[in-house]
Design a protein around this motif. Structure first.
Motif, PDB file in Angstrom:
ATOM      1  N   SER A 188       0.828  -1.197   0.000  1.00 29.17           N
ATOM      2  CA  SER A 188       0.000   0.000   0.000  1.00 29.17           C
ATOM      3  C   SER A 188       0.869   1.256   0.000  1.00 29.17           C
ATOM      4  CB  SER A 188      -0.911  -0.007   1.235  1.00 29.17           C
ATOM      5  OG  SER A 188      -1.514   1.246   1.422  1.00 29.17           O
ATOM      6  N   TYR A 189       0.540   2.210  -0.871  1.00 26.76           N
ATOM      7  CA  TYR A 189       1.235   3.488  -0.883  1.00 26.76           C
ATOM      8  C   TYR A 189       0.859   4.339   0.334  1.00 26.76           C
ATOM      9  CZ  TYR A 189       1.998   2.439  -5.867  1.00 26.76           C
ATOM     10  OH  TYR A 189       2.353   1.853  -7.061  1.00 26.76           O
ATOM     11  N   TYR A 190      -0.357   4.159   0.816  1.00 28.26           N
ATOM     12  CA  TYR A 190      -0.894   5.024   1.868  1.00 28.26           C
ATOM     13  C   TYR A 190      -0.560   4.498   3.262  1.00 28.26           C
ATOM     14  CZ  TYR A 190      -4.324   7.983   4.275  1.00 28.26           C
ATOM     15  OH  TYR A 190      -4.930   8.893   5.110  1.00 28.26           O
ATOM     16  N   TRP A 191      -0.757   3.195   3.479  1.00 29.90           N
ATOM     17  CA  TRP A 191      -0.503   2.613   4.793  1.00 29.90           C
ATOM     18  C   TRP A 191       0.899   2.005   4.918  1.00 29.90           C
ATOM     19  CZ3 TRP A 191      -5.474   2.587   2.806  1.00 29.90           C
ATOM     20  CH2 TRP A 191      -6.464   3.122   3.621  1.00 29.90           C
ATOM     21  N   HIS A 192       1.587   1.859   3.813  1.00 28.74           N
ATOM     22  CA  HIS A 192       2.954   1.319   3.799  1.00 28.74           C
ATOM     23  C   HIS A 192       3.022  -0.063   4.461  1.00 28.74           C
ATOM     24  CE1 HIS A 192       4.350   5.186   2.370  1.00 28.74           C
ATOM     25  NE2 HIS A 192       3.737   5.783   3.388  1.00 28.74           N
ATOM     26  N   LEU A 231     -12.354   0.685   3.653  1.00 26.94           N
ATOM     27  CA  LEU A 231     -10.974   0.639   3.182  1.00 26.94           C
ATOM     28  C   LEU A 231     -10.891   1.100   1.728  1.00 26.94           C
ATOM     29  CD1 LEU A 231      -7.993  -0.178   3.558  1.00 26.94           C
ATOM     30  CD2 LEU A 231      -8.647  -2.505   2.876  1.00 26.94           C
ATOM     31  N   ALA A 232     -11.877   0.709   0.917  1.00 29.24           N
ATOM     32  CA  ALA A 232     -11.899   1.138  -0.486  1.00 29.24           C
ATOM     33  C   ALA A 232     -12.035   2.649  -0.592  1.00 29.24           C
ATOM     34  CB  ALA A 232     -13.041   0.449  -1.220  1.00 29.24           C
ATOM     35  N   LEU A 233     -12.931   3.236   0.205  1.00 33.75           N
ATOM     36  CA  LEU A 233     -13.118   4.692   0.156  1.00 33.75           C
ATOM     37  C   LEU A 233     -11.856   5.417   0.612  1.00 33.75           C
ATOM     38  CD1 LEU A 233     -14.999   7.091  -0.305  1.00 33.75           C
ATOM     39  CD2 LEU A 233     -15.759   6.854   2.070  1.00 33.75           C
ATOM     40  N   GLU A 234     -11.253   4.957   1.691  1.00 29.36           N
ATOM     41  CA  GLU A 234     -10.030   5.594   2.185  1.00 29.36           C
ATOM     42  C   GLU A 234      -8.901   5.470   1.169  1.00 29.36           C
ATOM     43  OE1 GLU A 234      -9.506   3.464   5.783  1.00 29.36           O
ATOM     44  OE2 GLU A 234     -10.818   4.760   6.965  1.00 29.36           O
ATOM     45  N   SER A 235      -8.837   4.336   0.488  1.00 34.27           N
ATOM     46  CA  SER A 235      -7.792   4.136  -0.520  1.00 34.27           C
ATOM     47  C   SER A 235      -8.000   5.041  -1.725  1.00 34.27           C
ATOM     48  CB  SER A 235      -7.768   2.664  -0.955  1.00 34.27           C
ATOM     49  OG  SER A 235      -7.542   1.815   0.148  1.00 34.27           O
ATOM     50  N   ILE A 236      -9.256   5.233  -2.114  1.00 31.78           N
ATOM     51  CA  ILE A 236      -9.553   6.126  -3.238  1.00 31.78           C
ATOM     52  C   ILE A 236      -9.169   7.558  -2.888  1.00 31.78           C
ATOM     53  CG2 ILE A 236     -11.418   7.119  -4.609  1.00 31.78           C
ATOM     54  CD1 ILE A 236     -12.820   4.385  -4.406  1.00 31.78           C
ATOM     55  N   LEU A 237      -9.541   7.997  -1.681  1.00 29.34           N
ATOM     56  CA  LEU A 237      -9.218   9.357  -1.260  1.00 29.34           C
ATOM     57  C   LEU A 237      -7.709   9.552  -1.120  1.00 29.34           C
ATOM     58  CD1 LEU A 237     -12.012   9.933   1.424  1.00 29.34           C
ATOM     59  CD2 LEU A 237     -11.953  10.758  -0.934  1.00 29.34           C
ATOM     60  N   GLY A 238      -6.987   8.494  -0.771  1.00 27.95           N
ATOM     61  CA  GLY A 238      -5.538   8.583  -0.624  1.00 27.95           C
ATOM     62  C   GLY A 238      -4.778   8.218  -1.871  1.00 27.95           C
ATOM     63  N   ALA A 239      -5.478   8.001  -2.979  1.00 18.56           N
ATOM     64  CA  ALA A 239      -4.856   7.626  -4.257  1.00 18.56           C
ATOM     65  C   ALA A 239      -3.960   6.408  -4.106  1.00 18.56           C
ATOM     66  CB  ALA A 239      -4.065   8.806  -4.833  1.00 18.56           C
ATOM     67  N   ASP A 240      -4.404   5.472  -3.280  1.00 22.37           N
ATOM     68  CA  ASP A 240      -3.637   4.250  -3.027  1.00 22.37           C
ATOM     69  C   ASP A 240      -4.044   3.206  -4.066  1.00 22.37           C
ATOM     70  OD1 ASP A 240      -2.131   2.230  -2.003  1.00 22.37           O
ATOM     71  OD2 ASP A 240      -3.196   2.081  -0.094  1.00 22.37           O
ATOM     72  N   ILE A 241      -3.469   3.285  -5.243  1.00 23.49           N
ATOM     73  CA  ILE A 241      -3.881   2.453  -6.369  1.00 23.49           C
ATOM     74  C   ILE A 241      -3.712   0.953  -6.110  1.00 23.49           C
ATOM     75  CG2 ILE A 241      -3.318   1.861  -8.771  1.00 23.49           C
ATOM     76  CD1 ILE A 241      -3.084   4.773  -9.366  1.00 23.49           C
ATOM     77  N   PRO A 242      -2.600   0.481  -5.515  1.00 23.39           N
ATOM     78  CA  PRO A 242      -2.499  -0.974  -5.271  1.00 23.39           C
ATOM     79  C   PRO A 242      -3.643  -1.522  -4.420  1.00 23.39           C
ATOM     80  CG  PRO A 242      -0.358   0.062  -5.007  1.00 23.39           C
ATOM     81  CD  PRO A 242      -1.352   1.172  -5.141  1.00 23.39           C
ATOM     82  N   THR A 243      -4.035  -0.769  -3.395  1.00 26.65           N
ATOM     83  CA  THR A 243      -5.135  -1.240  -2.534  1.00 26.65           C
ATOM     84  C   THR A 243      -6.462  -1.182  -3.264  1.00 26.65           C
ATOM     85  OG1 THR A 243      -3.914  -0.410  -0.608  1.00 26.65           O
ATOM     86  CG2 THR A 243      -6.221  -0.960  -0.284  1.00 26.65           C
TER      87      THR A 243
END
Length: 305
Positions: free
Chosen positions: A79-83, A260-272
Protein backbone atom coordinates in the motif's frame (compact mmCIF):
# COMPACT_ATOMS: atom_id res chain seq x y z
CA UNK A 1 -23.08 -31.42 -14.55
CA UNK A 2 -19.32 -31.36 -13.98
CA UNK A 3 -18.73 -30.05 -17.51
CA UNK A 4 -21.30 -27.31 -16.92
CA UNK A 5 -19.59 -26.26 -13.66
CA UNK A 6 -16.15 -26.21 -15.31
CA UNK A 7 -17.37 -24.07 -18.21
CA UNK A 8 -19.12 -21.62 -15.89
CA UNK A 9 -16.05 -21.54 -13.64
CA UNK A 10 -13.72 -20.69 -16.53
CA UNK A 11 -16.11 -17.97 -17.66
CA UNK A 12 -16.22 -16.55 -14.13
CA UNK A 13 -12.42 -16.42 -13.93
CA UNK A 14 -12.25 -14.70 -17.32
CA UNK A 15 -14.79 -12.08 -16.19
CA UNK A 16 -12.88 -11.41 -12.94
CA UNK A 17 -9.59 -10.84 -14.73
CA UNK A 18 -11.28 -8.68 -17.38
CA UNK A 19 -12.60 -6.48 -14.58
CA UNK A 20 -9.11 -6.28 -13.05
CA UNK A 21 -7.62 -5.32 -16.43
CA UNK A 22 -10.17 -2.56 -17.02
CA UNK A 23 -9.80 -1.27 -13.45
CA UNK A 24 -6.00 -1.21 -13.67
CA UNK A 25 -5.87 0.87 -16.84
CA UNK A 26 -8.69 3.21 -15.77
CA UNK A 27 -7.16 3.86 -12.35
CA UNK A 28 -3.75 4.61 -13.80
CA UNK A 29 -5.25 6.77 -16.55
CA UNK A 30 -7.30 8.82 -14.08
CA UNK A 31 -4.37 9.89 -11.90
CA UNK A 32 -0.60 9.95 -11.72
CA UNK A 33 0.31 7.57 -8.87
CA UNK A 34 3.74 9.09 -8.38
CA UNK A 35 2.31 12.61 -8.08
CA UNK A 36 -0.38 11.39 -5.68
CA UNK A 37 2.20 9.72 -3.43
CA UNK A 38 4.56 12.70 -3.48
CA UNK A 39 1.84 15.29 -2.91
CA UNK A 40 0.76 18.37 -4.83
CA UNK A 41 3.66 20.53 -3.59
CA UNK A 42 6.41 18.01 -4.43
CA UNK A 43 9.08 18.93 -6.92
CA UNK A 44 9.44 17.13 -10.21
CA UNK A 45 12.67 15.53 -8.99
CA UNK A 46 10.89 13.97 -6.01
CA UNK A 47 8.06 12.76 -8.26
CA UNK A 48 10.51 11.11 -10.65
CA UNK A 49 12.35 9.46 -7.74
CA UNK A 50 9.10 7.96 -6.47
CA UNK A 51 8.17 6.91 -9.99
CA UNK A 52 11.42 4.96 -10.33
CA UNK A 53 11.19 3.53 -6.80
CA UNK A 54 7.78 1.96 -7.33
CA UNK A 55 8.35 1.00 -10.97
CA UNK A 56 5.81 3.54 -12.21
CA UNK A 57 8.12 4.57 -15.03
CA UNK A 58 7.41 1.33 -16.89
CA UNK A 59 4.66 0.94 -19.53
CA UNK A 60 1.17 0.07 -18.28
CA UNK A 61 1.07 -3.40 -19.92
CA UNK A 62 4.35 -4.31 -18.18
CA UNK A 63 3.07 -3.07 -14.84
CA UNK A 64 -0.19 -4.98 -15.24
CA UNK A 65 1.72 -8.17 -16.11
CA UNK A 66 3.84 -7.69 -12.99
CA UNK A 67 0.75 -7.10 -10.85
CA UNK A 68 -1.01 -10.13 -12.29
CA UNK A 69 2.07 -12.30 -11.75
CA UNK A 70 2.21 -11.13 -8.14
CA UNK A 71 -1.48 -11.98 -7.64
CA UNK A 72 -0.93 -15.49 -8.99
CA UNK A 73 1.94 -15.89 -6.51
CA UNK A 74 -0.13 -14.49 -3.65
CA UNK A 75 1.72 -11.15 -3.60
CA UNK A 76 -0.77 -8.29 -3.85
CA UNK A 77 1.76 -5.50 -3.56
CA UNK A 78 2.34 -2.83 -0.93
CA UNK A 79 0.00 0.00 0.00
CA UNK A 80 1.24 3.49 -0.88
CA UNK A 81 -0.89 5.02 1.87
CA UNK A 82 -0.50 2.61 4.79
CA UNK A 83 2.95 1.32 3.80
CA UNK A 84 2.08 -2.29 4.52
CA UNK A 85 1.19 -5.32 2.38
CA UNK A 86 -2.21 -5.02 0.70
CA UNK A 87 -2.99 -8.65 1.55
CA UNK A 88 -2.57 -7.82 5.23
CA UNK A 89 -4.94 -4.85 4.96
CA UNK A 90 -7.58 -6.94 3.20
CA UNK A 91 -7.25 -9.82 5.68
CA UNK A 92 -7.65 -7.46 8.65
CA UNK A 93 -10.96 -6.07 7.42
CA UNK A 94 -12.50 -8.92 5.42
CA UNK A 95 -14.15 -10.52 8.45
CA UNK A 96 -16.08 -7.35 9.27
CA UNK A 97 -17.48 -7.04 5.76
CA UNK A 98 -18.40 -10.73 5.64
CA UNK A 99 -20.29 -10.33 8.94
CA UNK A 100 -22.09 -7.26 7.63
CA UNK A 101 -22.96 -8.93 4.30
CA UNK A 102 -24.37 -12.05 5.98
CA UNK A 103 -26.33 -9.94 8.46
CA UNK A 104 -27.76 -7.86 5.62
CA UNK A 105 -28.78 -11.02 3.76
CA UNK A 106 -30.54 -12.26 6.90
CA UNK A 107 -32.45 -8.95 7.09
CA UNK A 108 -33.46 -9.32 3.43
CA UNK A 109 -34.79 -12.84 4.02
CA UNK A 110 -36.57 -11.80 7.22
CA UNK A 111 -38.45 -8.98 5.49
CA UNK A 112 -38.83 -9.99 1.84
CA UNK A 113 -40.04 -13.59 2.06
CA UNK A 114 -42.88 -12.98 4.58
CA UNK A 115 -43.97 -9.89 2.62
CA UNK A 116 -43.96 -11.87 -0.62
CA UNK A 117 -45.90 -14.71 0.98
CA UNK A 118 -48.58 -12.42 2.44
CA UNK A 119 -48.93 -10.62 -0.90
CA UNK A 120 -49.25 -13.91 -2.81
CA UNK A 121 -51.87 -15.30 -0.44
CA UNK A 122 -53.90 -12.08 -0.76
CA UNK A 123 -53.49 -10.96 -4.39
CA UNK A 124 -54.95 -7.58 -5.37
CA UNK A 125 -55.90 -6.89 -1.75
CA UNK A 126 -54.75 -4.06 0.52
CA UNK A 127 -52.11 -6.41 1.93
CA UNK A 128 -50.75 -6.97 -1.56
CA UNK A 129 -50.70 -3.22 -2.23
CA UNK A 130 -48.95 -2.47 1.07
CA UNK A 131 -46.30 -5.13 0.35
CA UNK A 132 -45.69 -3.78 -3.15
CA UNK A 133 -45.56 -0.25 -1.73
CA UNK A 134 -42.87 -1.30 0.76
CA UNK A 135 -40.89 -2.91 -2.06
CA UNK A 136 -41.10 0.16 -4.27
CA UNK A 137 -40.13 2.43 -1.38
CA UNK A 138 -37.14 0.29 -0.48
CA UNK A 139 -35.99 0.37 -4.09
CA UNK A 140 -36.39 4.14 -4.37
CA UNK A 141 -34.62 5.07 -1.13
CA UNK A 142 -30.81 5.38 -1.46
CA UNK A 143 -28.64 3.72 1.17
CA UNK A 144 -26.98 6.90 2.38
CA UNK A 145 -30.35 8.59 3.03
CA UNK A 146 -31.78 5.56 4.83
CA UNK A 147 -28.59 5.28 6.87
CA UNK A 148 -28.84 8.88 8.02
CA UNK A 149 -32.52 8.41 8.93
CA UNK A 150 -31.66 5.31 10.98
CA UNK A 151 -28.93 7.24 12.80
CA UNK A 152 -31.32 10.09 13.62
CA UNK A 153 -34.14 7.78 14.76
CA UNK A 154 -32.28 5.05 16.64
CA UNK A 155 -29.06 6.84 17.53
CA UNK A 156 -30.21 10.35 18.47
CA UNK A 157 -33.96 10.50 19.10
CA UNK A 158 -34.17 6.98 20.53
CA UNK A 159 -30.59 5.92 21.37
CA UNK A 160 -31.18 2.19 21.13
CA UNK A 161 -28.29 1.08 18.92
CA UNK A 162 -24.75 2.43 18.48
CA UNK A 163 -24.27 4.31 15.22
CA UNK A 164 -20.53 3.85 14.66
CA UNK A 165 -17.94 1.12 15.09
CA UNK A 166 -18.06 -2.66 14.85
CA UNK A 167 -17.20 -3.91 18.34
CA UNK A 168 -20.39 -5.86 19.16
CA UNK A 169 -23.36 -7.38 17.37
CA UNK A 170 -25.42 -4.31 18.26
CA UNK A 171 -23.16 -2.19 16.03
CA UNK A 172 -24.28 -4.26 13.02
CA UNK A 173 -28.05 -3.92 13.52
CA UNK A 174 -28.57 -0.56 11.78
CA UNK A 175 -26.03 -1.03 8.96
CA UNK A 176 -27.34 -4.54 8.28
CA UNK A 177 -30.88 -3.17 7.97
CA UNK A 178 -29.73 -0.38 5.64
CA UNK A 179 -27.70 -2.73 3.43
CA UNK A 180 -30.33 -5.47 3.47
CA UNK A 181 -33.24 -3.18 2.61
CA UNK A 182 -31.92 -2.58 -0.89
CA UNK A 183 -32.40 -6.27 -1.77
CA UNK A 184 -35.94 -6.56 -0.38
CA UNK A 185 -37.80 -5.48 -3.57
CA UNK A 186 -36.25 -8.09 -5.89
CA UNK A 187 -36.61 -10.97 -3.43
CA UNK A 188 -40.13 -9.96 -2.38
CA UNK A 189 -41.42 -9.69 -5.94
CA UNK A 190 -39.85 -13.00 -6.92
CA UNK A 191 -41.34 -14.72 -3.87
CA UNK A 192 -44.76 -13.25 -4.61
CA UNK A 193 -44.67 -14.24 -8.29
CA UNK A 194 -43.42 -17.74 -7.55
CA UNK A 195 -46.04 -18.37 -4.88
CA UNK A 196 -48.90 -17.10 -7.06
CA UNK A 197 -47.81 -19.50 -9.83
CA UNK A 198 -47.41 -22.44 -7.44
CA UNK A 199 -50.70 -21.78 -5.62
CA UNK A 200 -52.48 -22.06 -8.98
CA UNK A 201 -50.93 -25.44 -9.79
CA UNK A 202 -53.04 -28.59 -10.11
CA UNK A 203 -51.55 -30.35 -7.09
CA UNK A 204 -52.34 -27.35 -4.88
CA UNK A 205 -55.98 -27.36 -6.05
CA UNK A 206 -56.13 -31.10 -5.34
CA UNK A 207 -54.75 -30.57 -1.83
CA UNK A 208 -57.32 -27.86 -1.21
CA UNK A 209 -60.12 -30.17 -2.31
CA UNK A 210 -58.89 -32.65 0.32
CA UNK A 211 -59.33 -30.06 3.06
CA UNK A 212 -55.82 -28.62 3.46
CA UNK A 213 -55.85 -25.07 4.77
CA UNK A 214 -53.87 -22.24 3.17
CA UNK A 215 -51.31 -22.15 5.97
CA UNK A 216 -50.56 -25.86 5.72
CA UNK A 217 -50.39 -25.70 1.93
CA UNK A 218 -47.96 -22.80 2.14
CA UNK A 219 -45.62 -24.53 4.59
CA UNK A 220 -45.69 -28.08 3.22
CA UNK A 221 -45.96 -27.61 -0.54
CA UNK A 222 -46.07 -24.14 -2.06
CA UNK A 223 -43.28 -22.30 -0.25
CA UNK A 224 -40.74 -25.06 -0.82
CA UNK A 225 -41.21 -25.01 -4.59
CA UNK A 226 -41.65 -21.26 -4.93
CA UNK A 227 -38.40 -20.49 -3.10
CA UNK A 228 -36.18 -22.51 -5.44
CA UNK A 229 -35.42 -19.56 -7.76
CA UNK A 230 -35.22 -17.21 -4.74
CA UNK A 231 -32.27 -19.17 -3.36
CA UNK A 232 -30.17 -18.49 -6.45
CA UNK A 233 -31.13 -14.80 -6.38
CA UNK A 234 -30.05 -14.58 -2.74
CA UNK A 235 -26.63 -15.92 -3.72
CA UNK A 236 -26.25 -13.07 -6.22
CA UNK A 237 -27.50 -10.56 -3.65
CA UNK A 238 -24.84 -11.74 -1.21
CA UNK A 239 -22.17 -10.94 -3.79
CA UNK A 240 -23.67 -7.49 -4.31
CA UNK A 241 -23.46 -6.76 -0.58
CA UNK A 242 -19.67 -6.67 -0.74
CA UNK A 243 -19.52 -3.95 -3.37
CA UNK A 244 -22.51 -2.16 -1.86
CA UNK A 245 -20.89 -2.00 1.58
CA UNK A 246 -18.75 1.03 0.63
CA UNK A 247 -21.43 3.63 1.43
CA UNK A 248 -22.93 1.78 4.40
CA UNK A 249 -19.58 1.17 6.09
CA UNK A 250 -18.59 4.79 5.57
CA UNK A 251 -21.82 6.11 7.12
CA UNK A 252 -21.57 3.90 10.21
CA UNK A 253 -17.76 4.08 10.51
CA UNK A 254 -17.32 0.32 10.15
CA UNK A 255 -13.76 -0.76 9.46
CA UNK A 256 -14.48 -3.19 6.66
CA UNK A 257 -13.43 -3.55 3.06
CA UNK A 258 -15.92 -0.93 1.89
CA UNK A 259 -14.47 1.78 4.10
CA UNK A 260 -10.97 0.64 3.18
CA UNK A 261 -11.90 1.14 -0.49
CA UNK A 262 -13.12 4.69 0.16
CA UNK A 263 -10.03 5.59 2.19
CA UNK A 264 -7.79 4.14 -0.52
CA UNK A 265 -9.55 6.13 -3.24
CA UNK A 266 -9.22 9.36 -1.26
CA UNK A 267 -5.54 8.58 -0.62
CA UNK A 268 -4.86 7.63 -4.26
CA UNK A 269 -3.64 4.25 -3.03
CA UNK A 270 -3.88 2.45 -6.37
CA UNK A 271 -2.50 -0.97 -5.27
CA UNK A 272 -5.13 -1.24 -2.53
CA UNK A 273 -7.97 0.03 -4.74
CA UNK A 274 -6.94 -2.34 -7.52
CA UNK A 275 -6.88 -5.31 -5.16
CA UNK A 276 -10.23 -4.43 -3.59
CA UNK A 277 -11.87 -4.15 -7.01
CA UNK A 278 -10.44 -7.56 -7.85
CA UNK A 279 -11.71 -9.02 -4.56
CA UNK A 280 -15.19 -7.54 -5.04
CA UNK A 281 -15.25 -8.87 -8.61
CA UNK A 282 -14.14 -12.34 -7.49
CA UNK A 283 -16.80 -12.48 -4.77
CA UNK A 284 -19.56 -11.25 -7.08
CA UNK A 285 -18.57 -13.63 -9.87
CA UNK A 286 -18.26 -16.51 -7.39
CA UNK A 287 -21.77 -15.85 -6.06
CA UNK A 288 -23.09 -15.72 -9.62
CA UNK A 289 -21.39 -19.05 -10.24
CA UNK A 290 -23.07 -20.48 -7.13
CA UNK A 291 -26.42 -19.18 -8.42
CA UNK A 292 -25.81 -20.80 -11.83
CA UNK A 293 -24.93 -24.11 -10.20
CA UNK A 294 -28.04 -23.98 -8.01
CA UNK A 295 -30.21 -23.20 -11.03
CA UNK A 296 -28.63 -26.08 -12.95
CA UNK A 297 -29.12 -28.45 -10.04
CA UNK A 298 -32.76 -27.45 -9.62
CA UNK A 299 -33.62 -27.24 -13.31
CA UNK A 300 -32.07 -29.96 -15.54
CA UNK A 301 -33.13 -28.03 -18.66
CA UNK A 302 -30.39 -25.48 -17.96
CA UNK A 303 -27.71 -28.18 -18.00
CA UNK A 304 -29.09 -29.60 -21.21
CA UNK A 305 -29.13 -26.16 -22.82
Amino acid sequence: MLKYILLRGLLAIAVAFTVSLAAFFLLNAATDPAQAIAGEDATQEVVETIRARYGLDQPLPVRYAQWLGGVLRGDFGESYYWHKPVAELVAERAGTTITLALSALFVTILIAIPLGAFAALNPNSWIDRVALGVAVSAQAVPNFWLGLIMIILFGVMMPIFPVSGDDTWRHFVLPAFVLGASSVPAVMRLTRTGLIEVMGADYIRTARSKGFRSGALLRRHALRNALLPVISVLAVQLGQKFGGSVITESIFAINGLGRLALESILGADIPTVQMLIFVFAIVFVAMNLVADILNAALDPRIRIG
